[in-house]
Design an enzyme around this catalytic site. Structure first.
Site, PDB file in Angstrom:
ATOM      1  CB  SER A   1      -0.673  -8.249  -1.477  1.00  0.00           C
ATOM      2  OG  SER A   1      -1.298  -9.083  -0.871  1.00  0.00           O
TER       3      SER A   1
ATOM      4  CE  LYS B   1      -4.004  -1.696   1.640  1.00  0.00           C
ATOM      5  NZ  LYS B   1      -4.367  -2.702   2.054  1.00  0.00           N
TER       6      LYS B   1
ATOM      7  CD  GLU C   1     -11.301   5.360   1.661  1.00  0.00           C
ATOM      8  OE1 GLU C   1     -10.904   7.286   1.224  1.00  0.00           O
ATOM      9  OE2 GLU C   1     -10.466   4.819   0.470  1.00  0.00           O
TER      10      GLU C   1
HETATM   11  C1  LIG Z   1      -4.696  -4.283   1.421  1.00  0.00           C
HETATM   12  C2  LIG Z   1      -4.635  -5.422   1.199  1.00  0.00           C
HETATM   13  C3  LIG Z   1      -4.996  -6.083  -0.370  1.00  0.00           C
HETATM   14  C4  LIG Z   1      -6.601  -5.661  -0.724  1.00  0.00           C
HETATM   15  O1  LIG Z   1      -5.814  -4.382  -1.375  1.00  0.00           O
HETATM   16  P1  LIG Z   1      -6.074  -4.210  -2.953  1.00  0.00           P
HETATM   17  O2  LIG Z   1      -6.087  -2.821  -3.046  1.00  0.00           O
HETATM   18  O3  LIG Z   1      -6.669  -5.271  -3.444  1.00  0.00           O
HETATM   19  O4  LIG Z   1      -4.443  -4.836  -3.094  1.00  0.00           O
HETATM   20  C5  LIG Z   1      -4.286  -6.976  -0.169  1.00  0.00           C
HETATM   21  N1  LIG Z   1      -3.503  -7.625   0.313  1.00  0.00           N
HETATM   22  C6  LIG Z   1      -2.574  -7.124   1.688  1.00  0.00           C
HETATM   23  C7  LIG Z   1      -1.211  -7.450   2.318  1.00  0.00           C
HETATM   24  C8  LIG Z   1      -3.305  -5.254   1.637  1.00  0.00           C
HETATM   25  O5  LIG Z   1      -2.774  -5.143   2.972  1.00  0.00           O
END
Ligand SMILES: *Cc1c(COP(=O)(O)O)cnc(C)c1O
Length: 393
Positions: free
Chosen positions: A377, A89, A111
């Site tokens: 992610s 993020k 938000e």
């Molecule tokens: C916020 C988050 C997501 C989902 O958000 P996307 O905008 O779909 O990437 C996925 N994995 C993690 C670790 C997150 O913090």
């Protein structure tokens, strides 16, 4: 055929900017300037420098040998979990705060649902010395105490949204209200590839560093720049958009999007937007979202807070409708088991969002010679309590 945004802000039939008249000047200012700002060499220099020295990029592309052996295919992990603050993020919040500075903005709003985007925003506001207000549903504030504490330590003000279900969509409404009232000095940092044009495209461009790195890293390791598949979990869709970006128009690369089926697609408790969604408008964009017959947005559910979103960005709606993307939904149970398996096989505890992406290997076979890149992610530290309760650890 291109899967990127067109000059009107659409991906096929999805996207656009469906906003109240009073927000028009705000989004228009961004739309008129973002391409030029992003392409400016001094912007790129500052963005790249911060990604390197502050976020810790490039993140490694790691060959997961034991996972590969288990599923008889060649699996690489793109380690976004090693980014500062523990997920992808921050790539976007760094980009947006640099844009806000160049637009002369003095104040940031955001938000947040689970708090992850709030933390990533509060982090870059501390970095730049800018005041930061994060709107968060009162219910989410109670559920996500550690992230609320993080935001406060980072100097942000967390303002509770007290209306409706007191969750993410109510926080979004409050943030939009604030933005309407402060159009000149305030930038609204949206946390995924959602919202009115040009946000989905802008956020995708900031996250596209992920696939840019995958290409050069694969070249080093495999002697070729294109994987056979790229796999990512989809909440709003930003980590997925970043992982797919440079492969979107290369149809020889398979794109796999993994959504949260919660307690099962037909259970009434899920966040499987492509499977269940119908065309509608959410957060200013025409896309697929879960709604009742009379068009009310359905409250989504997933064990993973980051996937607990009733819509999906317009790029992903288009990837689904056009058939370019393969969409798979994964239950809470399957995701949690996959998270445990990756922890034991690779010594990496994934965020529960990412665990959904790993669960596809039990449902779908790949060829032994396939190169499958999974976008890891985020890290699982934030989810430890959920893992503890689920597995009685
Ligand atoms: C916020 C988050 C997501 C989902 O958000 P996307 O905008 O779909 O990437 C996925 N994995 C993690 C670790 C997150 O913090």
């Amino acid at each position: 055929m291109s899967y990127h945004v067109d000059e009107h802000g659409y991906y096929g039939e999805f996207g656009g900017a469906f906003i109240p008249e009073m927000l028009y000047p705000n989004t228009e200012e961004i739309r008129m300037n973002y391409r030029q700002i992003l392409e400016d060499p001094s912007f790129q220099k500052e963005f790249r420098q911060l990604l390197k020295d502050y976020v810790g990029r490039p993140t490694p592309l790691y060959h997961a040998a034991r996972l590969s052996e288990k599923y008889n295919t060649k699996i690489y992990l793109k380690r976004e979990d090693l980014c500062h603050t523990g997920a992808h993020k921050v790539n976007n919040t760094i980009g947006q705060i640099l844009l806000a500075k160049r637009l002369g903005k003095k104040r940031i709003i955001a938000e947040t649902g689970a708090g992850q985007h709030g933390v990533a925003t509060a982090t870059v506001c501390a970095l730049m010395g800018m005041p930061c207000v994060v709107y968060m549903g009162e219910v989410d504030i109670a559920r996500q105490a550690p992230n609320v504490a993080r935001m406060k330590m980072l100097g942000a003000e967390v303002r509770p949204a007290m209306s409706g279900s007191r969750t993410l969509k109510d926080a979004t409404n409050e943030a939009i209200r604030d933005w309407i009232n402060n159009p000149v000095d305030t930038h609204y940092i949206i946390g995924s590839v959602v919202g009115p044009h040009p946000y989905p495209d802008m956020v995708a461009r900031f996250q596209s560093v992920i696939s840019e790195e995958i290409k050069t890293q694969l070249e080093e390791k495999e002697g070729k720049r294109l994987p056979d598949y790229v796999v990512a979990c989809v909440g709003g869709g930003s980590n997925a958009a970043g992982a797919y970006y440079h492969f979107l128009d290369r149809e020889e690369v398979g794109i796999i999007a993994v959504e949260a089926a919660g307690k099962g697609i037909d259970s009434g408790e899920s966040a499987a937007t492509s499977a269940l969604g119908k065309v509608g408008i959410i957060h200013g964009s025409k896309t697929l979202l879960m709604q009742t017959a009379d068009g009310q947005i359905t409250e989504p559910y997933s064990i993973s807070a980051g996937l607990d979103y009733p819509g999906v960005g317009p790029l992903h709606a288009h990837l689904f409708r056009s058939g370019r993307g393969e969409f798979i939904s994964i239950t809470d149970e399957a995701a949690m088991q996959a998270g445990l398996e990756v922890s034991k096989l690779e010594g990496i505890i994934p965020a529960i969002e990412t665990s959904h992406a790993f669960a596809i290997f039990k449902q779908r076979a790949f060829r032994p010679e396939d190169i499958v890149v999974v976008n890891l992610s985020g890290r699982g530290d934030k989810d430890l309590q959920t893992y503890i309760e689920f597995f009685n650890l």
